[in-house]
Design an enzyme around this catalytic site. Sequence first.
Site, mmCIF file in Angstrom:
data_model
loop_
_atom_site.group_PDB
_atom_site.id
_atom_site.type_symbol
_atom_site.label_atom_id
_atom_site.label_comp_id
_atom_site.label_asym_id
_atom_site.label_seq_id
_atom_site.Cartn_x
_atom_site.Cartn_y
_atom_site.Cartn_z
ATOM 1 N N SER A 67 32.928 42.923 39.176
ATOM 2 C CA SER A 67 31.844 43.452 38.341
ATOM 3 C C SER A 67 30.923 42.338 37.843
ATOM 4 C CB SER A 67 32.416 44.189 37.140
ATOM 5 O OG SER A 67 33.394 45.105 37.557
HETATM 6 N N1 SAH Z 1 37.975 44.996 37.601
HETATM 7 C C1 SAH Z 1 37.673 44.397 38.892
HETATM 8 C C2 SAH Z 1 36.576 45.088 39.646
HETATM 9 C C3 SAH Z 1 37.015 46.412 40.115
HETATM 10 S S1 SAH Z 1 36.208 47.106 41.522
HETATM 11 C C4 SAH Z 1 37.398 42.923 38.757
HETATM 12 O O1 SAH Z 1 37.435 42.385 37.636
HETATM 13 O O2 SAH Z 1 37.168 42.280 39.782
HETATM 14 C C5 SAH Z 1 37.073 48.635 41.478
HETATM 15 C C6 SAH Z 1 38.492 48.603 41.971
HETATM 16 O O3 SAH Z 1 39.042 49.880 41.727
HETATM 17 C C7 SAH Z 1 38.611 48.361 43.461
HETATM 18 O O4 SAH Z 1 39.371 47.219 43.700
HETATM 19 C C8 SAH Z 1 39.298 49.624 43.984
HETATM 20 O O5 SAH Z 1 40.239 49.361 45.013
HETATM 21 C C9 SAH Z 1 39.985 50.136 42.735
HETATM 22 N N2 SAH Z 1 40.285 51.572 42.742
HETATM 23 C C10 SAH Z 1 39.521 52.614 43.129
HETATM 24 N N3 SAH Z 1 40.192 53.773 42.974
HETATM 25 C C11 SAH Z 1 41.418 53.453 42.473
HETATM 26 C C12 SAH Z 1 42.570 54.209 42.092
HETATM 27 N N4 SAH Z 1 42.623 55.544 42.183
HETATM 28 N N5 SAH Z 1 43.634 53.543 41.614
HETATM 29 C C13 SAH Z 1 43.630 52.199 41.501
HETATM 30 N N6 SAH Z 1 42.574 51.433 41.843
HETATM 31 C C14 SAH Z 1 41.482 52.045 42.310
#
Ligand code: SAH
Length: 219
Positions: A67
Amino acid sequence: MSAEHSEDDLATRKMQFLYALRSKGVTDKRVLQAMEEIDRGPFVRGLFSERAYEDMPLPIACGQTISQPSVVGLMTQALNISPRDKVLEIGTGSGYQAAILAKLARRVYTIDRHRRLVHEARAIFEELDLHTITALTADGSHGLPDQAPFDRIIITAAAEDPPGPLLAQLKEGGIMVLPVGQSDAVQSLIRVHKTASGLEYDEMRDVRFVPLLEGLGKE
Ligand code: SAH
């Protein structure tokens, strides 16, 4: 460029990074300190590592994104974490947000549906001596019933509505921060406060996150 020059350059970029956070509304001292302590560099790999100190979301493995730092700061600030809190994050991604949470909370659980991202994030947590984070591969939309309830919950992927199991796993008095809306449109960052009389919602700003998907990822 000499090594000395490139170090100066890095220090300047890190200062500009913190300045950008403040100018975009991240004013909480503890959050700023945590974001100064956790270097974004190691969480951004390969091609884009040059741009780790820019206030931009960047691509990571598995087609996901780390992000935008100011959004990480605003979400963390909105959680109003106390040092005694147990926090759950859905969407480990690079692990950057979880590392910042670990500087502020007693215990952090973070879940991603991509096994590879969880393994890579764990290696960085090890490296940085962040031993209060537990990273797990699972579908986070079911939360983590074994460890519930949580003082704070943060979801870093967009759902159309706050997932019911996660609302249920939030303590009374707890706060949850998440983006809501369609994945291909502009979403709203919202804060949910769980009070004795029910849930209170407030809208913070427009954001864009990758979608919260069902089940586990392929890698
Ligand atoms: N917080 C992260 C950025 C997240 S991007 C950072 O600091 O880098 C969003 C993430 O959510 C992705 O890695 C994706 O794989 C995950 N995601 C999406 N749906 C999900 C679910 N149902 N359960 C767990 N993770 C999920």
